[in-house]
Design a protein around this motif. Structure first.
Motif: not given
Length: 767
Positions: A525-530, A542-556
């Protein structure tokens, strides 16, 4: 509708998820037993059976929401166990969380972690979709990061809303509802063919509620609303292979809340001698919903938009284009000192908080989106969907904060404090006025393929390339040349940040039998900078905030035992977020402020179950339960509190209860009535203890609670008329959806409409 167009209608469009409605979805079969209807879905933007989709998805139909008096996204947590909702003082500051993860921020330079999509259009701000629901077909919740098809600001999940299409025959409806507390709602609409190839639908609504609290300063109601709006949809079958869908909507709201009611006042000389006595006759407490403000809370909101979807059936492939423009205007005002008679004492030492603070602000927001998509049709060795996406927004904000403090007095001290009175004291008023503009741009290319190795075994792989840019300009003009309580000196800045990101998903799926399938997936998953653009921003913001990244595992497992009338879906998941974008509190120039930052890494893991069981043709059960352990793994402390991680690491995320569940029983009663049926629907919902503060303030917790709602409906056999008697929160279980620590002074809370027992009635006529 001819078969090519039917195939086109199902294959094109946004991710839509159909689930069996609670009433009338099951049917008796020969030889006894109950048979569930087959469900066709396009959750991967391709035609599939629900049970073939390797995704964890929850759904509520529009009819179910109307019946339960659930009228906006902020109430969805009552029916979807994996959702929680954070209500701000205004809908501008509200947020949705899924599986315990969401973005809570006052800044204009950040997007939510949970994406909201309505009729294929991504809404850039959570506040845009807090207007009343209208003409809903269904609401689907795609749980967990969506890395490929729904990659835009969807690092925690997607709330996908689909509205009804026009009917094939002329018809309409009118519905009126009334609830205790002088709440009433009226909806009316018409639908049907306009010509041989054109059909249309238009629906309008009006709703009003006085509120569940009072401002004791002037006797005005608070926490109520007045809202109205309309939605129109036109569908043109231009040919056997071309369909055009045009949608226009407009909604306006004038709310008098939610207000900061005071739940607890911490012991101190100032609070005991000044603050508490000044609130009289208001008494703070855990069930308090009243306020004592000389400035009434107010939110005015306008939300509108148009979209055009073009679908082309080219035989082997289907093409889709969705073009949309949306506008949002929001005005807010609030009393920042939470009382009506300050300042009463010199604002020094123990009485530093004795000042009058008023906030007013507005925003003007515009967004344009364009999506182009191609999808394979039929059954192939490789089934695919791919597309391009463009998105641009511009938000123009103005914010004013006016603060009055007493700085000197000629009166003698009283109990160690210097009192202020007109004519004997010096009062100073300072104000800050900030103008700021924030722009976001996004370009993306995406695709996903399913490789069908055999009839029972397949692989899924997808990816999304994203290019984000955030830019801003800011100027705050201040009458104070030094730091003043709540108002900082002049500051101006501009800047931008941009980032390229890659997200995606991969997985395997196997059909153990025709009734049981299993899947295992990995999603990036990915959400851009802020950028932390807000009224009191200073240099570090005023300093940029880095992107938010996710690693997700799912079984169903997805199971469907048709002859038994049972559908049961299970999912287990684990997701880790790095660079989690969140607000933290720190001390700046003697004031406690919240600052948006990459707060560190967090994780969420758990088990979920969704089920539908048609016990008989007259009795159905539908619901779900979720166990979620969402916690802070490594917290990044502010420089002013370098050791704060010791008290935070390993603790739960805000708005992330461990247990949530709901079950609805819908029963066609075995009573003989002339030309009508009696139906009884009962819903039980449970939420365990949850925390509302990232820094783990011990007073920012809500105890676990359960609620019970019931609806008794009388429906004619031809479905032309319906009368419903509605009971909400029958056991009168009080709860809040926000506890907000305010330094060392006191704690505030937000009490929703449904946190008390009330009754109502609804009448609907279809024609």
């Amino acid at each position: 509708m001819n078969k090519p167009m039917l195939k086109l209608r199902l294959a094109a469009g946004t991710a839509a998820f159909g689930l069996l409605g609670l009433t009338g979805g099951a049917m008796a079969q020969e030889g006894g037993g109950v048979l569930l209807e087959e469900i066709i879905v396009t959750a991967q933007k391709r035609v599939q059976n629900l049970q073939d989709v390797p995704l964890a998805i929850s759904v509520v139909t529009g009819a179910q929401l109307e019946q339960a008096n659930i009228n906006s996204a902020e109430q969805l947590f009552q029916r979807v166990p994996t959702i929680t909702f954070r209500k701000g003082n205004t809908n501008k500051d509200s947020a949705i969380s899924i599986r315990g993860v969401g973005t809570i921020s006052f800044a204009s330079g950040i997007e939510p972690s949970v994406s909201t999509v309505i009729d294929g259009v991504v809404y850039a701000r959570t506040g845009q979709q807090t207007a009343d629901f209208l003409d809903l077909e269904r609401v689907e919740v795609l749980r967990g990061p969506q890395g490929s098809i729904f990659g835009k600001n969807a690092s925690a999940g997607v709330v996908n809303i689909t509205t009804r299409d026009p009917g094939s025959t002329p018809g309409g409806h009118i519905e009126a509802s009334y609830y205790e507390g002088n709440e009433y709602r009226v909806k009316a609409g018409v639908s049907g063919p306009v010509s041989d190839n054109l059909s249309g639908l238009i629906t309008a609504f009006y709703s009003k509620y006085d509120g569940n609290g009072k401002n004791v300063f002037n006797g005005n109601d608070i926490n109520g609303y007045e809202r109205w709006g309309a939605r129109m949809k036109l569908v043109l079958d231009a040919s056997e292979t071309v369909r055009l869908t045009a949608i226009a909507d407009y909604a306006k709201a004038n709310d008098n809340g939610f207000a900061d009611s005071i739940g607890l006042v911490f012991p101190s000389a100032f609070n005991q001698q000044i603050f508490l006595p000044s609130l009289a006759p208001l008494t703070p407490g855990p069930r308090n919903k009243d306020i004592d403000n000389d400035l009434d809370p107010r939110t005015r909101d306008r939300n509108s938009g148009v979209s055009l979807q073009a679908d082309f059936d080219l035989g082997a492939v289907a093409l889709t284009s969705i073009t949309a423009y949306r506008h949002w205007y929001n005005y807010q005002q609030r009393d920042g000192d939470f009382r009506s008679d300050g300042p009463l004492y010199v604002a020094t030492g123990v009485a530093a908080g004795d000042n009058r603070s008023h906030d007013r602000g507005d925003l003007d927001f515009n967004q344009f989106t364009q999506e182009l998509r191609i999808a394979s049709t039929g059954n192939n060795f490789i089934d695919y969907v791919a597309g391009l996406y463009y998105y641009t927004t511009k938000e123009v904000d103005f914010f004013n904060r006016t603060v009055t403090a007493c700085t000197a007095t000629t009166l003698p001290a009283e109990n160690g404090l210097l009192p202020c009175r007109p004519g004997a004291s010096t009062y100073v008023t300072n104000e800050g006025n900030a103008d700021f503009t924030t722009r976001l741009k996004n370009y993306a290319a995406f695709g996903q393929a399913t490789v069908n190795f055999t009839d029972d075994f397949r692989a899924i792989i997808g990816g999304r390339y994203t290019k984000d840019k955030v830019s801003f300009d800011f100027e705050r003009r201040s009458t104070s040349t030094a730091a003043f309580p709540g108002v900082r000196p002049y500051f101006a800045a501009d800047g931008s940040t941009k980032k390229d990101g890659v997200s995606g998903n991969a997985g395997l799926q196997y059909d153990f039998t025709d009734e049981v399938i299993g899947y295992a997936t990995y999603t990036r998953g990915y959400k851009g900078p802020a950028i932390n653009v807000f009224f009191n921003m200073i240099g570090p913001d005023t300093l940029p905030i880095s992107a938010e990244k996710a690693d997700s595992y799912e079984a169903g497992l997805k199971t469907r035992f048709a002859e038994a009338g049972l559908m049961l879906n299970l999912a287990a998941f684990k997701t880790t977020y790095n660079g989690y974008q969140a607000n933290t509190r720190e001390l700046v120039e003697g004031q406690v402020v919240t600052r948006l930052t990459n707060a560190g890494s967090v994780s969420t893991r758990g088990l979920e179950a969704d089920f539908t069981w048609a016990a008989t043709s007259d009795l159905e059960f539908n619901g779900g339960v979720a166990y979620t352990k969402a916690k802070i793994d490594r917290f990044k402390c502010p420089a002013t509190e370098p050791t704060c991680a010791d008290a935070i690491n390993g603790k739960p995320l805000p708005f992330a209860p461990k247990w949530k569940g709901s079950v609805t029983a819908d029963w066609r009663l075995p009573v003989e009535l002339p030309d009508m049926d009696a139906r009884l629907s009962n819903t039980l919902q449970f939420t365990s203890k949850q925390n509302f503060d990232l820094t783990q303030n011990p007073y920012a917790f809500q105890a676990g609670y359960a609620t019970w709602d019931a609806v008794l409906s009388f429906v004619t056999h031809d479905d032309k008329y319906r009368v419903s008697l509605i009971a909400k929160n029958i056991t009168d279980r009080h709860y809040v959806i926000g506890r907000i620590p305010n330094g060392t002074a006191f704690m505030r809370q937000i009490t929703p409409r449904d946190a008390e027992r009330y009754f109502g009635a609804s009448v609907r006529a279809n024609f």
